[in-house]
Design a protein around this motif. Structure first.
Motif, PDB file in Angstrom:
ATOM      1  N   ALA A  49      64.547  73.189  20.702  1.00 47.94           N
ATOM      2  CA  ALA A  49      65.654  72.240  20.584  1.00 47.94           C
ATOM      3  C   ALA A  49      65.951  71.603  21.941  1.00 47.94           C
ATOM      4  O   ALA A  49      65.787  72.232  22.984  1.00 47.94           O
ATOM      5  N   TRP A  50      66.412  70.349  21.902  1.00 46.12           N
ATOM      6  CA  TRP A  50      66.719  69.630  23.135  1.00 46.12           C
ATOM      7  C   TRP A  50      67.821  70.324  23.901  1.00 46.12           C
ATOM      8  O   TRP A  50      67.785  70.379  25.131  1.00 46.12           O
ATOM      9  N   ALA A  51      68.794  70.877  23.198  1.00 43.16           N
ATOM     10  CA  ALA A  51      69.905  71.558  23.862  1.00 43.16           C
ATOM     11  C   ALA A  51      69.409  72.779  24.632  1.00 43.16           C
ATOM     12  O   ALA A  51      69.869  73.052  25.748  1.00 43.16           O
ATOM     13  N   GLN A  52      68.456  73.513  24.066  1.00 40.81           N
ATOM     14  CA  GLN A  52      67.901  74.682  24.763  1.00 40.81           C
ATOM     15  C   GLN A  52      67.134  74.266  26.009  1.00 40.81           C
ATOM     16  O   GLN A  52      67.199  74.935  27.040  1.00 40.81           O
ATOM     17  N   GLN A  53      66.423  73.157  25.954  1.00 38.43           N
ATOM     18  CA  GLN A  53      65.711  72.662  27.127  1.00 38.43           C
ATOM     19  C   GLN A  53      66.691  72.267  28.224  1.00 38.43           C
ATOM     20  O   GLN A  53      66.449  72.524  29.407  1.00 38.43           O
ATOM     21  N   PHE A  54      67.799  71.669  27.847  1.00 37.77           N
ATOM     22  CA  PHE A  54      68.819  71.291  28.811  1.00 37.77           C
ATOM     23  C   PHE A  54      69.421  72.532  29.476  1.00 37.77           C
ATOM     24  O   PHE A  54      69.631  72.559  30.691  1.00 37.77           O
ATOM     25  N   VAL A  55      69.681  73.559  28.687  1.00 36.07           N
ATOM     26  CA  VAL A  55      70.236  74.806  29.218  1.00 36.07           C
ATOM     27  C   VAL A  55      69.237  75.464  30.170  1.00 36.07           C
ATOM     28  O   VAL A  55      69.619  75.954  31.237  1.00 36.07           O
ATOM     29  N   ASP A  56      67.956  75.468  29.814  1.00 38.24           N
ATOM     30  CA  ASP A  56      66.936  76.048  30.694  1.00 38.24           C
ATOM     31  C   ASP A  56      66.876  75.299  32.025  1.00 38.24           C
ATOM     32  O   ASP A  56      66.742  75.914  33.091  1.00 38.24           O
ATOM     33  N   LEU A  57      66.972  73.978  31.991  1.00 38.24           N
ATOM     34  CA  LEU A  57      66.991  73.195  33.229  1.00 38.24           C
ATOM     35  C   LEU A  57      68.243  73.491  34.042  1.00 38.24           C
ATOM     36  O   LEU A  57      68.186  73.584  35.273  1.00 38.24           O
TER      37      LEU A  57
END
Length: 111
Positions: free
Chosen positions: A78-86
């Protein structure tokens, strides 16, 4: 090498890079439920204590780019998970750079 590098054994400077590479491999390898993000974050923080400021900055930038590119590689995440990882990498990188500054400052006062 700076004052920090002289305190650690020669192989210690390889540890953050090894953690970063292992985290990237875990992000790219199946299964997708396994994340290498914690190892990438750990590499950013560990580099701040072990390596010089410039080397820490380089590692943090490589970690950010790697997390960004592995996010594009994993289209199922999910895009939200990628944002959190960044965001984790940014926070850990800032912490690593601040730790580096503190070690240099208080290391000069101790010696």
């Amino acid at each position: 090498m700076d004052r920090i590098g002289r305190r650690w054994p020669a192989y210690a400077g390889v540890v953050p890079w090894a953690l970063l590479v292992l985290g990237i491999v875990m992000d790219l390898a199946p299964p997708k439920e396994v994340s290498g993000g914690p190892l990438i974050v750990l590499a950013c923080v560990a580099s701040g204590v072990i390596m010089s400021f410039r080397a820490t900055l380089r590692l943090v930038l490589v970690a950010f780019l790697a997390e960004l590119l592995t996010g594009f590689w994993e289209s199922g995440t999910a895009w939200a998970q990628q944002f959190v990882d960044l965001a984790y990498v940014v926070v850990a990188g800032a912490l690593g750079l601040d730790l580096n500054r503190l070690v240099i400052r208080y290391g000069r006062r101790i010696t």
